[in-house]
Design a protein around this motif. Structure first.
Motif, PDB file in Angstrom:
ATOM      1  N   PHE A  47      19.591   9.964 -11.898  1.00 38.08           N
ATOM      2  CA  PHE A  47      20.546  10.744 -12.978  1.00 38.08           C
ATOM      3  C   PHE A  47      20.603  12.096 -12.660  1.00 38.08           C
ATOM      4  O   PHE A  47      19.444  12.826 -12.142  1.00 38.08           O
ATOM      5  CB  PHE A  47      20.010  10.539 -13.989  1.00 38.08           C
ATOM      6  CG  PHE A  47      20.603  10.779 -15.287  1.00 38.08           C
ATOM      7  CD1 PHE A  47      22.087  10.473 -15.409  1.00 38.08           C
ATOM      8  CD2 PHE A  47      20.363  11.402 -16.413  1.00 38.08           C
ATOM      9  CE1 PHE A  47      22.660  10.996 -16.387  1.00 38.08           C
ATOM     10  CE2 PHE A  47      20.972  12.054 -17.381  1.00 38.08           C
ATOM     11  CZ  PHE A  47      22.238  11.750 -17.398  1.00 38.08           C
ATOM     12  N   PHE A  48      21.602  12.621 -13.080  1.00 34.80           N
ATOM     13  CA  PHE A  48      21.794  14.202 -12.417  1.00 34.80           C
ATOM     14  C   PHE A  48      20.689  15.160 -13.020  1.00 34.80           C
ATOM     15  O   PHE A  48      20.224  16.219 -12.315  1.00 34.80           O
ATOM     16  CB  PHE A  48      23.251  14.800 -12.634  1.00 34.80           C
ATOM     17  CG  PHE A  48      23.661  14.725 -14.100  1.00 34.80           C
ATOM     18  CD1 PHE A  48      23.306  15.473 -14.998  1.00 34.80           C
ATOM     19  CD2 PHE A  48      24.500  13.515 -14.437  1.00 34.80           C
ATOM     20  CE1 PHE A  48      23.930  15.581 -16.185  1.00 34.80           C
ATOM     21  CE2 PHE A  48      25.217  13.619 -16.034  1.00 34.80           C
ATOM     22  CZ  PHE A  48      24.573  14.620 -16.815  1.00 34.80           C
ATOM     23  N   ASP A  49      20.399  14.910 -14.244  1.00 32.46           N
ATOM     24  CA  ASP A  49      19.308  15.764 -14.844  1.00 32.46           C
ATOM     25  C   ASP A  49      18.018  15.559 -14.268  1.00 32.46           C
ATOM     26  O   ASP A  49      17.035  16.389 -14.173  1.00 32.46           O
ATOM     27  CB  ASP A  49      19.247  15.549 -16.273  1.00 32.46           C
ATOM     28  CG  ASP A  49      20.122  16.228 -16.996  1.00 32.46           C
ATOM     29  OD1 ASP A  49      20.934  17.225 -16.334  1.00 32.46           O
ATOM     30  OD2 ASP A  49      20.331  15.739 -18.190  1.00 32.46           O
ATOM     31  N   GLU A  50      17.792  14.367 -13.787  1.00 36.39           N
ATOM     32  CA  GLU A  50      16.380  14.009 -12.812  1.00 36.39           C
ATOM     33  C   GLU A  50      16.623  14.777 -11.626  1.00 36.39           C
ATOM     34  O   GLU A  50      15.415  15.223 -11.116  1.00 36.39           O
ATOM     35  CB  GLU A  50      16.443  12.454 -12.690  1.00 36.39           C
ATOM     36  CG  GLU A  50      16.056  11.638 -13.518  1.00 36.39           C
ATOM     37  CD  GLU A  50      15.940  10.120 -13.132  1.00 36.39           C
ATOM     38  OE1 GLU A  50      14.832   9.488 -12.781  1.00 36.39           O
ATOM     39  OE2 GLU A  50      17.057   9.460 -12.697  1.00 36.39           O
ATOM     40  N   ALA A  51      17.786  14.665 -10.949  1.00 36.34           N
ATOM     41  CA  ALA A  51      17.942  15.510  -9.837  1.00 36.34           C
ATOM     42  C   ALA A  51      17.748  17.003  -9.815  1.00 36.34           C
ATOM     43  O   ALA A  51      16.995  17.715  -9.275  1.00 36.34           O
ATOM     44  CB  ALA A  51      19.468  15.173  -8.985  1.00 36.34           C
ATOM     45  N   LEU A  52      18.118  17.331 -11.037  1.00 38.01           N
ATOM     46  CA  LEU A  52      17.834  18.879 -11.262  1.00 38.01           C
ATOM     47  C   LEU A  52      16.464  19.030 -11.581  1.00 38.01           C
ATOM     48  O   LEU A  52      15.877  20.192 -11.130  1.00 38.01           O
ATOM     49  CB  LEU A  52      18.504  19.453 -12.586  1.00 38.01           C
ATOM     50  CG  LEU A  52      18.372  20.682 -13.069  1.00 38.01           C
ATOM     51  CD1 LEU A  52      19.136  21.865 -12.134  1.00 38.01           C
ATOM     52  CD2 LEU A  52      18.947  21.034 -14.403  1.00 38.01           C
ATOM     53  N   MET A  53      15.722  18.246 -12.397  1.00 34.75           N
ATOM     54  CA  MET A  53      14.273  18.419 -12.383  1.00 34.75           C
ATOM     55  C   MET A  53      13.563  18.601 -11.148  1.00 34.75           C
ATOM     56  O   MET A  53      12.577  19.351 -10.659  1.00 34.75           O
ATOM     57  CB  MET A  53      13.465  17.387 -13.210  1.00 34.75           C
ATOM     58  CG  MET A  53      14.037  17.318 -14.822  1.00 34.75           C
ATOM     59  SD  MET A  53      13.825  18.947 -15.667  1.00 34.75           S
ATOM     60  CE  MET A  53      15.493  19.447 -15.490  1.00 34.75           C
ATOM     61  N   LEU A  54      13.972  17.393 -10.234  1.00 32.79           N
ATOM     62  CA  LEU A  54      13.308  17.422  -8.858  1.00 32.79           C
ATOM     63  C   LEU A  54      13.581  18.825  -8.016  1.00 32.79           C
ATOM     64  O   LEU A  54      12.842  19.361  -7.304  1.00 32.79           O
ATOM     65  CB  LEU A  54      13.717  16.334  -8.169  1.00 32.79           C
ATOM     66  CG  LEU A  54      13.182  16.124  -6.795  1.00 32.79           C
ATOM     67  CD1 LEU A  54      11.641  16.063  -6.653  1.00 32.79           C
ATOM     68  CD2 LEU A  54      13.593  14.671  -6.015  1.00 32.79           C
ATOM     69  N   ALA A  55      14.714  19.202  -8.156  1.00 28.68           N
ATOM     70  CA  ALA A  55      15.390  20.314  -7.315  1.00 28.68           C
ATOM     71  C   ALA A  55      14.593  21.499  -7.846  1.00 28.68           C
ATOM     72  O   ALA A  55      13.985  22.315  -6.886  1.00 28.68           O
ATOM     73  CB  ALA A  55      16.737  20.552  -7.415  1.00 28.68           C
ATOM     74  N   ILE A  56      14.478  21.633  -8.972  1.00 27.88           N
ATOM     75  CA  ILE A  56      13.644  22.969  -9.655  1.00 27.88           C
ATOM     76  C   ILE A  56      12.221  22.733  -9.094  1.00 27.88           C
ATOM     77  O   ILE A  56      11.759  23.992  -8.419  1.00 27.88           O
ATOM     78  CB  ILE A  56      13.765  22.894 -11.264  1.00 27.88           C
ATOM     79  CG1 ILE A  56      15.176  23.258 -11.476  1.00 27.88           C
ATOM     80  CG2 ILE A  56      12.859  24.168 -11.687  1.00 27.88           C
ATOM     81  CD1 ILE A  56      15.458  23.173 -13.128  1.00 27.88           C
ATOM     82  N   GLY A  57      11.636  21.581  -9.289  1.00 29.68           N
ATOM     83  CA  GLY A  57      10.198  21.604  -9.173  1.00 29.68           C
ATOM     84  C   GLY A  57       9.823  21.511  -7.786  1.00 29.68           C
ATOM     85  O   GLY A  57       8.902  22.134  -7.425  1.00 29.68           O
ATOM     86  N   ARG A  58      10.563  21.322  -6.957  1.00 31.38           N
ATOM     87  CA  ARG A  58      10.529  21.225  -5.550  1.00 31.38           C
ATOM     88  C   ARG A  58      10.681  22.651  -4.964  1.00 31.38           C
ATOM     89  O   ARG A  58       9.874  22.900  -3.911  1.00 31.38           O
ATOM     90  CB  ARG A  58      11.334  20.008  -4.709  1.00 31.38           C
ATOM     91  CG  ARG A  58      10.883  19.703  -3.252  1.00 31.38           C
ATOM     92  CD  ARG A  58      11.581  18.385  -2.814  1.00 31.38           C
ATOM     93  NE  ARG A  58      12.899  18.496  -2.719  1.00 31.38           N
ATOM     94  CZ  ARG A  58      13.677  17.534  -2.502  1.00 31.38           C
ATOM     95  NH1 ARG A  58      13.044  16.208  -2.465  1.00 31.38           N
ATOM     96  NH2 ARG A  58      14.998  17.653  -2.550  1.00 31.38           N
ATOM     97  N   LEU A  74       7.720  20.094 -13.053  1.00 31.22           N
ATOM     98  CA  LEU A  74       6.299  20.184 -12.237  1.00 31.22           C
ATOM     99  C   LEU A  74       6.048  18.797 -12.093  1.00 31.22           C
ATOM    100  O   LEU A  74       5.404  18.357 -11.177  1.00 31.22           O
ATOM    101  CB  LEU A  74       5.417  20.841 -13.366  1.00 31.22           C
ATOM    102  CG  LEU A  74       3.928  20.880 -12.646  1.00 31.22           C
ATOM    103  CD1 LEU A  74       3.701  21.297 -11.371  1.00 31.22           C
ATOM    104  CD2 LEU A  74       3.063  21.268 -13.672  1.00 31.22           C
ATOM    105  N   LEU A  75       6.405  17.743 -12.899  1.00 35.96           N
ATOM    106  CA  LEU A  75       5.946  16.522 -12.868  1.00 35.96           C
ATOM    107  C   LEU A  75       6.759  15.685 -11.806  1.00 35.96           C
ATOM    108  O   LEU A  75       6.291  14.983 -11.028  1.00 35.96           O
ATOM    109  CB  LEU A  75       6.046  15.621 -14.196  1.00 35.96           C
ATOM    110  CG  LEU A  75       5.163  16.031 -15.486  1.00 35.96           C
ATOM    111  CD1 LEU A  75       5.580  15.197 -16.612  1.00 35.96           C
ATOM    112  CD2 LEU A  75       3.815  15.606 -14.732  1.00 35.96           C
ATOM    113  N   ALA A  76       8.045  16.371 -11.805  1.00 32.92           N
ATOM    114  CA  ALA A  76       8.881  15.732 -10.829  1.00 32.92           C
ATOM    115  C   ALA A  76       8.476  16.164  -9.324  1.00 32.92           C
ATOM    116  O   ALA A  76       8.437  15.233  -8.465  1.00 32.92           O
ATOM    117  CB  ALA A  76      10.262  16.377 -10.901  1.00 32.92           C
ATOM    118  N   ALA A  77       7.949  17.336  -9.345  1.00 29.41           N
ATOM    119  CA  ALA A  77       7.296  17.848  -7.827  1.00 29.41           C
ATOM    120  C   ALA A  77       6.094  17.172  -7.568  1.00 29.41           C
ATOM    121  O   ALA A  77       6.096  16.835  -6.421  1.00 29.41           O
ATOM    122  CB  ALA A  77       7.160  19.262  -8.000  1.00 29.41           C
ATOM    123  N   LEU A  78       5.335  16.778  -8.335  1.00 31.80           N
ATOM    124  CA  LEU A  78       4.049  16.369  -8.109  1.00 31.80           C
ATOM    125  C   LEU A  78       4.402  14.867  -7.616  1.00 31.80           C
ATOM    126  O   LEU A  78       3.752  14.321  -6.770  1.00 31.80           O
ATOM    127  CB  LEU A  78       3.276  16.038  -9.262  1.00 31.80           C
ATOM    128  CG  LEU A  78       2.656  17.532  -9.888  1.00 31.80           C
ATOM    129  CD1 LEU A  78       1.696  17.445 -11.139  1.00 31.80           C
ATOM    130  CD2 LEU A  78       1.647  18.069  -8.606  1.00 31.80           C
TER     131      LEU A  78
END
Length: 488
Positions: A47-58, A74-78
């Motif tokens: 989902f696009f907001d998930e993608a945003l969380m991952l992009a920010i975190g990573r 942070l959780l997405a990056a971990l």
């Protein structure tokens, strides 16, 4: 001889008795909710907001971003460190949080005196809410938020029952962590305090532990609040952006108002409404009436400001618990007309929630991300090698930018740029980058700053790939002017 009167010691009322936690039925409901979300969470596609969380975190993890505090990124990056690119692992924190709301809602019912049946009905109502059925496995701030609101509600109700002031310290910690997850919990805390001031119990406002907890909340939330202050409080400007999208997304005011009610689910709606009525009318709950006022004020505020229909999702379980215990009181008083309604309603509510779940997979279909990433990679690879080294990749919206960052093969593209939302606050490229491969409906925002802007390809039906060359000014001089929060 005079007699000196000794004042009676101040005592804390004895805790009200409670039933044992209905571990097996509540645990079963929580496990079934988790299993249902796991069943859909493994499907490829973000989902696009998930993608945003991952992009920010990573790639851009910081104490804040334009419209998101740091916990979800942070959780997405971990999770991505544990299993890079694995969408199921990415979603495990969200699934755990969604299942935890089921248990917390049942715990609220228990604190209110709910028996095994009331706890189970509350758990089912929470677990079959329509909003969480759709997004309960997305690792986003608004999926993580309900468990924090419910934890706050449980602590307040438990304090009402046992008067243990240490719980007020925990309230502050939850608010602080909540503020690092999604800012609405600060509004919730403010409305709760005002409601207590109006309706009581005002004694809680004189408890030293409450204000120590408030100080703890500010300390925990301080880093992301400082980030906002240093960057001009972009979060405060998001309200008008959200309101501007309400007509298109939800049908305007009526859609938002009905959506905030319907999101509670088939079983949740009547229990929530009945719970509100009980808080207002039942003398035994007089000290908890501030919860009803809080819910009504927030509902009115989010309606008038055209918020999202899921903004009240963290209150449904609390109010449903009050409603379920109210049904128990009716049953105990010999009024049994509704005794055959609850379980069929639970079955219908579960069926409705299950029927909504495929919608989440449609909203997170991989085709969109794969299409824009594939077309952009092909256009980037077609550039001469020397030009590629000097060319940035930019997208019109944060949605496209996030898809480019997470859906493109590793090292196929440089980190994506966008002037939209959080991406607009990331650093611009170095000055040796003098060209941009741009993905969007139009590249008009680049035309004042580049000598030539021309289309070079398509990325699906709605997006064109443009190549902007001949940069006319340093990046630092014009990048802040491009920032915007609305999605074009």
């Amino acid at each position: 001889m005079s007699v000196t009167e000794v004042p009676a010691p101040v005592t804390t009322p004895a805790p009200r008795p409670v039933h044992r936690l209905a571990r097996w039925p509540v645990g079963t409901v929580a496990a079934l909710v988790a299993a249902a979300h796991l069943a859909v969470a493994w499907r490829p596609g973000w989902f696009f907001d998930e993608a945003l969380m991952l992009a920010i975190g990573r790639d851009h993890l910081d104490w804040g971003s334009a419209d998101q505090p740091p916990v979800a990124p942070l959780l997405a990056a971990l999770m991505d460190l544990v299993a890079p690119g694995n969408v199921l692992v990415l979603r495990l924190p969200a699934i755990a949080a969604t299942a935890a709301t089921v248990v917390l809602a049942a715990l609220v019912a228990r604190e209110l005196g709910g028996d095994r049946r009331a706890q189970t009905l509350t758990a089912i109502a929470q677990g079959t809410g329509l909003w969480l059925a759709i997004g309960g496995h997305w690792t986003t701030p608004y999926t993580l938020e309900p468990v924090l609101w419910l934890a706050l509600g449980w602590l307040l109700v438990r304090w009402w029952r046992v008067r243990d002031d240490r719980l007020l310290l925990a309230v502050g910690v939850v608010v602080g962590v909540g503020a690092q997850t999604k800012f609405q919990i600060l509004l919730l805390a403010a409305v709760l305090l005002l409601s207590v001031l109006v309706l009581g119990p005002r004694t809680v406002l004189r408890r030293r532990h409450l204000w120590i907890g408030a100080a703890a909340a500010l300390v925990i939330a301080a880093p992301t609040l400082v980030w906002q202050a240093l960057n001009g409080w972009p979060q405060l400007r998001m309200g008008s952006v959200v309101a501007s999208e309400a007509e298109f997304l939800y049908g305007g005011l009526s859609g938002v108002m009905l959506g905030m009610i319907a999101a509670a689910g088939v079983m949740g709606v009547p229990l929530v409404l009945y719970g509100l009525g009980r808080l207002v009318r039942d003398p035994a709950l007089a000290e908890l009436r501030y919860l009803a006022l809080t819910a009504v004020v927030l509902y009115a505020f989010f309606s008038v400001t055209l918020g999202r229909p899921y903004y009240l999702a963290g209150l449904y379980g609390l109010l449903a618990a009050v409603g379920a215990v109210g049904l128990q009181r009716r049953r105990e008083a010999g009024r049994r007309r509704l005794r055959w309604v609850a379980w069929p309603a639970a079955a219908v509510s579960a069926a409705a929630a299950l029927a909504m779940m495929p919608l989440s997979t449609a909203m997170a279909a991989p085709e969109v991300g794969d299409a824009v990433a594939g077309a952009t990679v092909a256009a980037y690879d077609a550039l001469p090698a020397g030009q590629r080294a000097r060319t940035a990749v930019m997208a019109e919206s944060y949605i496209y930018a996030a898809y480019l960052d997470v859906a493109a093969p590793e090292d196929a593209l440089p980190p994506a740029l966008s002037s939209n939302r959080s991406y607009g606050y990331f650093p611009p490229p170095a000055d040796d980058v003098d060209a941009v491969l741009y993905l969007g409906s139009t590249a008009d925002e680049l035309r004042p700053w580049f000598a030539d802007v021309r289309p070079v390809g398509r990325a699906g039906d709605d997006a064109t790939l443009w190549l902007a060359t001949g940069r006319l000014a340093p990046w630092e001089s014009f990048w802040p002017r491009l920032r915007h929060l609305d999605v074009q």
